[in-house]
Design a protein around this motif. Structure first.
Motif, mmCIF file in Angstrom:
data_model
loop_
_atom_site.group_PDB
_atom_site.id
_atom_site.type_symbol
_atom_site.label_atom_id
_atom_site.label_comp_id
_atom_site.label_asym_id
_atom_site.label_seq_id
_atom_site.Cartn_x
_atom_site.Cartn_y
_atom_site.Cartn_z
ATOM 1 N N ALA A 199 -4.160 -3.390 -3.315
ATOM 2 C CA ALA A 199 -4.148 -1.908 -2.934
ATOM 3 C C ALA A 199 -4.727 -1.281 -4.020
ATOM 4 C CB ALA A 199 -2.932 -1.359 -3.045
ATOM 5 N N ALA A 221 1.662 2.010 -3.405
ATOM 6 C CA ALA A 221 0.385 2.147 -4.356
ATOM 7 C C ALA A 221 -0.207 3.353 -4.324
ATOM 8 C CB ALA A 221 -0.505 1.020 -3.724
ATOM 9 N N PRO A 251 0.702 -1.264 0.029
ATOM 10 C CA PRO A 251 -0.005 0.046 -0.024
ATOM 11 C C PRO A 251 0.808 1.099 -0.096
ATOM 12 C CG PRO A 251 -0.838 -1.678 1.692
ATOM 13 C CD PRO A 251 0.315 -2.112 1.013
#
Length: 265
Positions: A207, A111, A108
């Motif tokens: 994500a 991302a 994440p």
């Protein structure tokens, strides 16, 4: 700083419809030919070079999405280029499990959660890897320490992979410290990079930074990467490998420092 003209020219294939598709394909193709050439000569470097150069032109998450298929295909090729894959998996599975876990946890960040700091992290990872290569850092790994060191190295590598898209730190120095033959080392690197690529794809998808439709852009980079890798393998015996690796690391160090400096300008 990239000019306003250059930004749309080198944007990822899924954006900037005002820029001719052929021009964008050409830029990405050249990058992956060069990255594949480096891998063909040295046995590694495709994701590192691709992430480093693409990271100066687009967000790390977009760059990571582009390199997924070229990285997977070339590393599977490298992995199965010799015997002993099953034995390597049996020995290295704790590291591989750590890579998967660390990557999924950190994905994440690249991302979108990390923003500009993801670029700084990418630059730091490239600079650290280049410094390790230039200084020829090696640390022997006694067999009695593999049980706990392998999953630890894997987890750290996974966090770096999920946060920057770079697979090499600290997995490559660790694998070089094991008592592996040259052939086994090349296969072990291919195994590590293959698992890292798959884990990164799953992490980016989880994500919401990568979708099946994005595979078309990544697929377009596969043939240039394979062509560069093939050419690199052909010329490997005709150039000084030590000198090539040294200049490769020098360029990588400069690229990493440039990426880190972007956060402060």
């Amino acid at each position: 700083m990239i000019s306003s003209f250059a930004i749309p020219l080198i944007a990822p294939l899924t954006t900037s419809l005002t820029t001719p598709l052929l021009a964008r394909l050409g830029v990405v193709a050249v990058i992956f030919v060069v990255a594949g050439f480096v891998k063909g000569v040295t046995g590694m470097g495709l994701p590192t070079v691709a992430m480093g150069v693409l990271g100066t032109l687009m967000l790390p998450a977009e760059a990571a999405g582009l390199l997924l298929l070229p990285s997977f295909v070339t590393n599977v090729w490298q992995l199965f280029a010799g015997p002993g894959v099953r034995a390597l998996v049996a020995r290295l599975w704790p590291m591989l499990a750590g890579i998967v876990g660390g990557t999924l946890i950190a994905a994440p960040f690249i991302a979108g959660g990390g923003g500009a700091w993801a670029v700084v992290g990418l630059g730091a990872a490239l600079a650290l890897y280049a410094a390790a290569g230039l200084l020829a850092w090696r640390f022997p790994v006694p067999a009695r320490h593999e049980r706990w060191l392998s999953p630890t190295i894997g987890a750290v590598t996974g966090v770096v992979t999920g946060g920057t898209g770079v697979f090499v730190v600290p997995a490559v120095p660790y694998l070089q410290g094991l008592e592996l033959s040259k052939e086994e080392l090349v296969q072990a690197l291919g195994l590590s990079f293959t698992v890292s690529t798959i884990a990164l794809a799953i992490g980016l998808a989880g994500a919401h930074a990568f979708a099946v439709d994005d595979l078309r852009a990544s697929l377009a980079a596969v043939l240039p990467a394979l062509a560069g890798m093939w050419f690199g393998q052909r010329v490997r015996g005709r150039i000084g490998a030590a000198s090539f690796r040294r200049w490769f690391f020098v360029c990588l160090l400069g690229l990493g420092l440039q990426l880190m400096a972007r956060a402060f300008v």
